[in-house]
Motif scaffolding. Structure first.
Motif, short mmCIF file in Angstrom:
data_model
loop_
_atom_site.label_atom_id
_atom_site.label_comp_id
_atom_site.label_asym_id
_atom_site.label_seq_id
_atom_site.Cartn_x
_atom_site.Cartn_y
_atom_site.Cartn_z
N LEU A 15 86.56 87.73 36.63
CA LEU A 15 86.29 86.63 37.55
C LEU A 15 85.49 85.52 36.84
CD1 LEU A 15 86.51 85.39 40.34
CD2 LEU A 15 84.44 86.65 40.97
N ALA A 16 84.53 85.89 36.01
CA ALA A 16 83.75 84.89 35.27
C ALA A 16 84.67 84.05 34.38
CB ALA A 16 82.67 85.56 34.43
N ALA A 17 85.62 84.69 33.73
CA ALA A 17 86.57 83.95 32.89
C ALA A 17 87.44 83.03 33.74
CB ALA A 17 87.44 84.93 32.10
N ALA A 18 87.85 83.50 34.90
CA ALA A 18 88.67 82.67 35.80
C ALA A 18 87.88 81.47 36.32
CB ALA A 18 89.18 83.51 36.97
N ALA A 46 82.73 88.33 43.56
CA ALA A 46 82.10 87.01 43.45
C ALA A 46 80.62 87.06 43.82
CB ALA A 46 82.84 86.00 44.33
N VAL A 47 80.28 87.82 44.84
CA VAL A 47 78.88 87.95 45.24
C VAL A 47 78.09 88.68 44.16
CG1 VAL A 47 77.28 88.96 46.93
CG2 VAL A 47 79.38 87.81 47.71
N ARG A 48 78.65 89.77 43.63
CA ARG A 48 77.97 90.50 42.54
C ARG A 48 77.74 89.59 41.34
NH1 ARG A 48 82.08 94.46 43.55
NH2 ARG A 48 81.26 96.05 44.95
N LEU A 49 78.76 88.82 40.97
CA LEU A 49 78.65 87.91 39.83
C LEU A 49 77.58 86.84 40.11
CD1 LEU A 49 79.68 86.98 37.05
CD2 LEU A 49 81.41 85.62 38.28
N ALA A 50 77.57 86.30 41.31
CA ALA A 50 76.56 85.28 41.67
C ALA A 50 75.15 85.87 41.56
CB ALA A 50 76.82 84.75 43.08
N LEU A 51 74.97 87.10 42.01
CA LEU A 51 73.65 87.74 41.91
C LEU A 51 73.28 87.99 40.45
CD1 LEU A 51 73.95 90.24 44.88
CD2 LEU A 51 72.46 88.23 44.77
N MET A 54 72.14 84.83 38.81
CA MET A 54 70.77 84.44 39.17
C MET A 54 69.76 85.03 38.19
SD MET A 54 70.75 84.67 43.28
CE MET A 54 72.25 84.25 44.16
N VAL A 55 70.09 86.18 37.68
CA VAL A 55 69.22 86.84 36.70
C VAL A 55 69.47 86.27 35.30
CG1 VAL A 55 68.64 89.04 35.60
CG2 VAL A 55 69.10 88.96 38.06
N ARG A 56 70.74 86.18 34.92
CA ARG A 56 71.11 85.76 33.55
C ARG A 56 71.02 84.25 33.33
NH1 ARG A 56 75.50 86.59 31.03
NH2 ARG A 56 76.85 85.91 32.70
N ARG A 57 71.26 83.45 34.39
CA ARG A 57 71.20 81.99 34.32
C ARG A 57 72.12 81.43 33.22
NH1 ARG A 57 66.62 80.48 37.23
NH2 ARG A 57 66.36 78.53 36.10
N PRO A 58 73.42 81.67 33.32
CA PRO A 58 74.35 81.24 32.27
C PRO A 58 74.51 79.73 32.20
CG PRO A 58 75.58 82.01 34.16
CD PRO A 58 74.12 82.28 34.46
N ASP A 59 74.73 79.24 31.01
CA ASP A 59 74.97 77.80 30.82
C ASP A 59 76.38 77.40 31.24
OD1 ASP A 59 72.43 77.34 29.77
OD2 ASP A 59 73.09 77.80 27.73
N ARG A 61 78.32 78.47 33.77
CA ARG A 61 78.70 78.52 35.19
C ARG A 61 77.55 78.05 36.05
NH1 ARG A 61 80.33 83.32 33.48
NH2 ARG A 61 78.61 84.46 34.40
N ARG A 62 77.91 77.56 37.23
CA ARG A 62 76.87 77.24 38.22
C ARG A 62 76.24 78.52 38.70
NH1 ARG A 62 78.90 73.41 42.86
NH2 ARG A 62 76.73 73.59 43.34
N PHE A 63 74.99 78.44 39.08
CA PHE A 63 74.33 79.59 39.67
C PHE A 63 73.27 79.11 40.63
CE2 PHE A 63 72.00 78.63 35.83
CZ PHE A 63 70.68 78.69 36.22
#
Length: 129
Positions: A15-18, A46-51, A54-59, A61-63
């Motif tokens: 999902l992150a790649a998509a 999507a909810v798991r990835l969003a959570l 929030m911890v990883r704060r990737p450059d 993707r939006r978070f």
């Protein structure tokens, strides 16, 4: 398919790649995670990835930034467009929070808008730190 096979980490990577390839341009709408038109397994992913984000704060993707934003809002819909006009995503996401985050992250329905769920910012900050 990955989520249903118990491979939630792989599902998050796919999902992150998509998302990075702009295949889900409406997933983040005005600082809300909008799950409309997603099947329940993809919505949970999507909810798991969003959570996780929030911890990883990737450059890449939006978070949802728990330090500068309020509650994390998840738009799950009311089921108006489902086959039997029954909510599917909202119960699936609430069940996921109960099963996977019980006692660690709170998720509740928004009374004035039954198609939305809120994860309170204090609950998120406590879980992250």
């Amino acid at each position: 398919a990955c989520e249903l096979a118990g491979q939630s980490e792989h599902a998050k990577r796919v999902l992150a790649a998509a998302i990075s390839a702009s295949l889900f341009p409406t997933l983040w709408e005005q600082d809300r995670l909008d799950l409309h038109n997603l099947p329940a397994p993809v919505a949970r992913t999507a909810v798991r990835l969003a959570l996780d984000d929030m911890v990883r704060r990737p450059d890449e993707r939006r978070f949802h930034d728990t330090e500068t934003r309020g509650d994390f809002i998840i738009v799950a819909g009311r089921g108006t467009h489902s086959d039997r006009s029954e909510a599917i995503l909202r119960p699936a996401v609430l069940e996921m929070f109960r099963d996977e985050f019980a006692g660690r992250v709170e998720c509740r329905e928004i009374a004035r808008n039954p198609g939305r769920l809120a994860v309170p910012a204090p609950s998120l900050r406590a879980w992250i730190h």
